[in-house]
Structure formats: C-alpha cells, structure tokens
Enzyme design. Structure first.
Site, mmCIF file in Angstrom:
data_model
loop_
_atom_site.group_PDB
_atom_site.id
_atom_site.type_symbol
_atom_site.label_atom_id
_atom_site.label_comp_id
_atom_site.label_asym_id
_atom_site.label_seq_id
_atom_site.Cartn_x
_atom_site.Cartn_y
_atom_site.Cartn_z
ATOM 1 C CD GLU A 108 -2.011 -6.177 4.824
ATOM 2 O OE1 GLU A 108 -2.218 -5.006 5.162
ATOM 3 O OE2 GLU A 108 -1.454 -6.493 3.742
ATOM 4 C CG HIS A 128 -3.876 -3.281 2.584
ATOM 5 N ND1 HIS A 128 -2.927 -2.957 3.533
ATOM 6 C CD2 HIS A 128 -4.436 -2.113 2.201
ATOM 7 C CE1 HIS A 128 -2.926 -1.646 3.717
ATOM 8 N NE2 HIS A 128 -3.830 -1.109 2.923
ATOM 9 C CB CYS A 144 -0.987 -0.033 1.161
ATOM 10 S SG CYS A 144 -2.312 1.200 0.989
#
Length: 207
Positions: free
Chosen positions: A186, A184, A79
């Site tokens: 994650e 992202h 990001c």
C-alpha cells in the site's frame, strides 16, 4: 468483499485508501462473522510482535484468522501481518504467534553498525515466482519496507520473492491460500497497487 482485519494494531488507513484507489470493495472490521463471510481478508500490522499478538488474543481474532484460513479463501498478511503467521519472533520471545507457517523471525544483522535499523525505505525484489501477487510485474521492482526483524522461511518453496539488506530476506511467501509480504504494497507506488490488484483478482475480482 474483502475484510481488512482490525485487531487494534494495524496500519488500516493506508491499506484502506489503497484498496479504495484500485476500486476494491472492502471493509475494516473486527467482527468474526463478517471476516468469515468475506471473499478475502487482509491482515495488516505495524508495531511489535508481542503487542500485536496481545491485541489479537484480546479481540478474539486469533480464532477468526485461523478459521478463515481453513475456508481456503485468500488471506494477505502485510509487514508484521506476515510475521504473525509464524510461530514466534525474537522481538517478543515467549509470545506465540498464529503458528500457521514455519520459519524464524530474527533481527536484521548489523554487526559492523553500518546499516540503519529499522530497515526503512525502498529495496528491489528478486521475484522467485512470477504468478499470484506478482502477475504482470517484471524485472526487479522496488517496494517499500519498514522493519527490524526478518523472515527466514523453513520451507524454501513457499518463498515468492527475496530482497537483500545486510542479509537475504524472504520478502514474501505463498502457501496455498495464504499470501504475505514483509514490505508494504500500500506504500509501494504502482507496483504495490498492482500487487493489491492481483490479490483482489485472486479473491474473485472487485465486484
């Protein structure tokens, strides 16, 4: 061991949780020597470009990241961590980034006011290069974005995936040992975990 770089402005908890979930040996650290001795490093990021670079400069981690890249070991920017790798951003004019890659970081266009800014949610990727982070990922996978500014890379050949949100966005890049995603991983479910797993394998595996 993979270092998750803690410069005071990163989304550390969710990245650490995802890395632990896939069984990766990782550590959150702001120690230069620990970072340089790692098999790989992750540069996360949330918030504004200017605030993040101020934190990077104040913590002495600008030099650590630059030196780590010179070791040829893999680095993953996430990001804002992607944007910091470039020379600057329209979000914080006059603030110098890490200046490792070339490209422009500008606000997502919304001339008719129909888009929601920041861009927050799931978008599909057009994968340009199916190796590296995208090994074993097929089709047009959906990943999670949170951003108001976007990358247009100067060198088209470093772009590994794009998405569209008001304009074409360079969603990820790879240049030599540098990998970075605007989205992202994650927070991107199974696809994101596969991307992180691929990065861990690029770093030499989980042991």
């Amino acid at each position: 061991m993979i270092s998750i770089i803690d410069y005071g402005a990163g989304n550390l908890q969710s990245v650490t949780k995802a890395m632990n979930f896939i069984g990766s040996d990782c550590i959150v650290t702001n120690d230069k020597e620990t970072i340089l001795n790692s098999d790989g490093a992750i540069l996360p990021g949330v918030g504004s470009f200017g605030d993040a670079m101020e934190c990077m400069n104040n913590s002495g981690l600008v030099a650590a990241v630059q030196e780590f890249i010179k070791t040829d070991k893999p680095l993953l920017g996430i990001c804002l961590g992607l944007q910091l790798l470039f020379g600057g951003s329209d979000e914080s004019k006059g603030v110098e980034g890490l200046n490792i890659l070339k490209g422009s970081i500008t606000r997502i266009p919304n001339d008719d006011g129909k888009l929601k800014i920041p861009h927050m949610g799931w978008n599909s990727l057009n994968i340009i290069r199916g190796d590296g982070l995208y090994k074993n990922i097929e089709g047009f996978p959906y990943v999670y974005f949170v951003h108001s500014y976007f990358l247009k890379a100067e060198q088209e050949d470093i772009v590994t995936a794009q998405t569209t949100y008001g304009t074409v966005i360079d969603a990820s890049v790879n240049f030599k040992n540098i990998y970075a995603t605007q989205f992202h991983p994650e927070k991107s479910g199974k696809v994101g975990l596969q991307i992180l797993d691929n990065f861990v394998n690029i770093c030499g595996g989980k042991n």
